[in-house]
Design a protein around this motif. Structure first.
Motif, PDB file in Angstrom:
ATOM      1  N   ASP A   1      19.604 -51.239 -20.631  1.00 10.75           N
ATOM      2  CA  ASP A   1      19.585 -52.611 -21.129  1.00 10.75           C
ATOM      3  C   ASP A   1      18.852 -52.745 -22.457  1.00 10.75           C
ATOM      4  O   ASP A   1      19.048 -53.717 -23.182  1.00 10.75           O
ATOM      5  CB  ASP A   1      18.934 -53.530 -20.080  1.00 10.75           C
ATOM      6  CG  ASP A   1      19.733 -53.530 -18.788  1.00 10.75           C
ATOM      7  OD1 ASP A   1      20.942 -53.821 -18.841  1.00 10.75           O
ATOM      8  OD2 ASP A   1      19.154 -53.214 -17.728  1.00 10.75           O
TER       9      ASP A   1
ATOM     10  N   GLU B   1      26.274 -41.840 -23.424  1.00 17.81           N
ATOM     11  CA  GLU B   1      26.498 -42.489 -22.129  1.00 17.81           C
ATOM     12  C   GLU B   1      25.206 -43.123 -21.614  1.00 17.81           C
ATOM     13  O   GLU B   1      25.202 -44.242 -21.101  1.00 17.81           O
ATOM     14  CB  GLU B   1      27.017 -41.440 -21.132  1.00 17.81           C
ATOM     15  CG  GLU B   1      27.314 -41.989 -19.768  1.00 17.81           C
ATOM     16  CD  GLU B   1      27.780 -40.915 -18.782  1.00 17.81           C
ATOM     17  OE1 GLU B   1      27.971 -41.271 -17.617  1.00 17.81           O
ATOM     18  OE2 GLU B   1      27.934 -39.744 -19.171  1.00 17.81           O
ATOM     19  N   ILE B   2      24.094 -42.400 -21.757  1.00 23.51           N
ATOM     20  CA  ILE B   2      22.788 -42.938 -21.330  1.00 23.51           C
ATOM     21  C   ILE B   2      22.402 -44.115 -22.228  1.00 23.51           C
ATOM     22  O   ILE B   2      22.033 -45.191 -21.744  1.00 23.51           O
ATOM     23  CB  ILE B   2      21.693 -41.841 -21.383  1.00 23.51           C
ATOM     24  CG1 ILE B   2      21.967 -40.722 -20.371  1.00 23.51           C
ATOM     25  CG2 ILE B   2      20.298 -42.442 -21.203  1.00 23.51           C
ATOM     26  CD1 ILE B   2      21.679 -41.039 -18.928  1.00 23.51           C
TER      27      ILE B   2
ATOM     28  N   LYS C   1      19.413 -49.157 -10.091  1.00 26.15           N
ATOM     29  CA  LYS C   1      20.225 -49.033 -11.311  1.00 26.15           C
ATOM     30  C   LYS C   1      19.987 -47.675 -11.984  1.00 26.15           C
ATOM     31  O   LYS C   1      20.919 -47.079 -12.517  1.00 26.15           O
ATOM     32  CB  LYS C   1      19.872 -50.133 -12.321  1.00 26.15           C
ATOM     33  CG  LYS C   1      20.368 -51.500 -11.994  1.00 26.15           C
ATOM     34  CD  LYS C   1      19.996 -52.424 -13.153  1.00 26.15           C
ATOM     35  CE  LYS C   1      20.077 -53.878 -12.807  1.00 26.15           C
ATOM     36  NZ  LYS C   1      19.619 -54.737 -13.900  1.00 26.15           N
TER      37      LYS C   1
ATOM     38  N   LYS D   1      21.717 -44.911 -10.072  1.00 26.69           N
ATOM     39  CA  LYS D   1      23.158 -44.970 -10.337  1.00 26.69           C
ATOM     40  C   LYS D   1      23.468 -44.394 -11.716  1.00 26.69           C
ATOM     41  O   LYS D   1      24.394 -43.591 -11.871  1.00 26.69           O
ATOM     42  CB  LYS D   1      23.638 -46.413 -10.220  1.00 26.69           C
ATOM     43  CG  LYS D   1      25.129 -46.556 -10.350  1.00 26.69           C
ATOM     44  CD  LYS D   1      25.575 -47.981 -10.113  1.00 26.69           C
ATOM     45  CE  LYS D   1      27.092 -48.033 -10.225  1.00 26.69           C
ATOM     46  NZ  LYS D   1      27.599 -49.316 -10.550  1.00 26.69           N
ATOM     47  N   LEU D   2      22.709 -44.797 -12.727  1.00 26.56           N
ATOM     48  CA  LEU D   2      22.919 -44.308 -14.093  1.00 26.56           C
ATOM     49  C   LEU D   2      22.774 -42.786 -14.165  1.00 26.56           C
ATOM     50  O   LEU D   2      23.574 -42.102 -14.795  1.00 26.56           O
ATOM     51  CB  LEU D   2      21.930 -44.982 -15.049  1.00 26.56           C
ATOM     52  CG  LEU D   2      21.831 -44.398 -16.467  1.00 26.56           C
ATOM     53  CD1 LEU D   2      23.172 -44.424 -17.183  1.00 26.56           C
ATOM     54  CD2 LEU D   2      20.794 -45.146 -17.268  1.00 26.56           C
TER      55      LEU D   2
ATOM     56  N   LYS E   1      24.153 -46.188 -24.024  1.00 31.06           N
ATOM     57  CA  LYS E   1      24.925 -47.431 -23.855  1.00 31.06           C
ATOM     58  C   LYS E   1      24.756 -48.041 -22.459  1.00 31.06           C
ATOM     59  O   LYS E   1      25.098 -49.199 -22.251  1.00 31.06           O
ATOM     60  CB  LYS E   1      26.388 -47.205 -24.216  1.00 31.06           C
ATOM     61  CG  LYS E   1      27.206 -46.433 -23.233  1.00 31.06           C
ATOM     62  CD  LYS E   1      28.671 -46.392 -23.704  1.00 31.06           C
ATOM     63  CE  LYS E   1      29.669 -45.996 -22.737  1.00 31.06           C
ATOM     64  NZ  LYS E   1      29.796 -44.843 -22.031  1.00 31.06           N
ATOM     65  N   SER E   2      24.196 -47.280 -21.522  1.00 29.82           N
ATOM     66  CA  SER E   2      24.079 -47.774 -20.146  1.00 29.82           C
ATOM     67  C   SER E   2      22.749 -48.458 -19.832  1.00 29.82           C
ATOM     68  O   SER E   2      22.626 -49.093 -18.791  1.00 29.82           O
ATOM     69  CB  SER E   2      24.285 -46.621 -19.164  1.00 29.82           C
ATOM     70  OG  SER E   2      25.595 -46.099 -19.319  1.00 29.82           O
TER      71      SER E   2
END
Length: 188
Positions: A157, A151-152, A42, A45-46, A154-155
């Motif tokens: 958890d 972007e980071i 994950k 991907k992020l 909000k991506s």
């Protein structure tokens, strides 16, 4: 914000395979359980990062290091004892760790942390914590929380609610050590 509550919140997310945004002893990092390959994937991907570009693991002491490395060169302890700044060591032949965090040359970068949040979180997890700068690959490393892209934020958890006002982190020194005692400085 209460550090113990933040440790508990981050632990719950990590335990479920989530990724967190958190303050380290250097810069803000994106992290997860370093033994969970799905969580590590994950983060790749992020960050839009190739899995061949390895990330580092934070550890909270000797016991955790020996769980990941059967052999640790004596010079590693000397470097850690003498380092005034946070220092990442790249060591040979890691084990008990997610395979997708191990570099193609069978090495792993690690850093021992003293920063209370990270230290206590790993004490709770009983596992190393992935740490990579809180940016998309190729973008500048944010020096403070306010420089981290939306972007980071909000991506991930969970965003740890500590040190949001802390300014001026600097990435660690990186030194590669081989089991046959070769030493190479990668980043000062």
């Amino acid at each position: 914000m209460d550090i113990n509550q933040e440790i508990q919140n981050a632990y719950e997310v990590i335990k479920e395979g989530g990724i967190i945004l958190y303050p380290t002893d250097t810069v803000w990092g994106i992290g997860c359980d370093a033994t969970n390959p799905e969580a590590v994937a994950k983060i790749y991907k992020l960050k839009q990062r190739a899995e061949t570009q390895s990330m580092i693991c934070l550890m909270n002491g000797e016991k955790m290091m020996y769980n990941v490395f059967k052999e640790i060169p004596e010079v590693a302890w000397q470097i850690l004892d003498l380092s005034e700044n946070p220092t990442t060591l790249i060591l040979d032949k890691p084990r008990n760790i997610a395979p997708n965090i191990i570099a193609p040359d069978n090495t792993l970068g690690i850093r021992i942390v003293k920063e209370p949040f990270c230290f206590k979180l790993m004490e709770r997890m009983k596992k190393p914590l992935v740490s990579t700068s809180a940016n998309i690959s190729g973008q500048p490393t944010p020096k403070s929380f306010k420089e981290i892209s939306p972007e980071i934020i909000k991506s991930v958890d969970y965003v740890v609610n500590l040190h949001h006002d802390k300014i001026g982190g600097k990435p660690s020194t990186i030194i590669k050590l081989t089991n046959d005692s070769q030493v190479k400085v990668i980043r000062k």
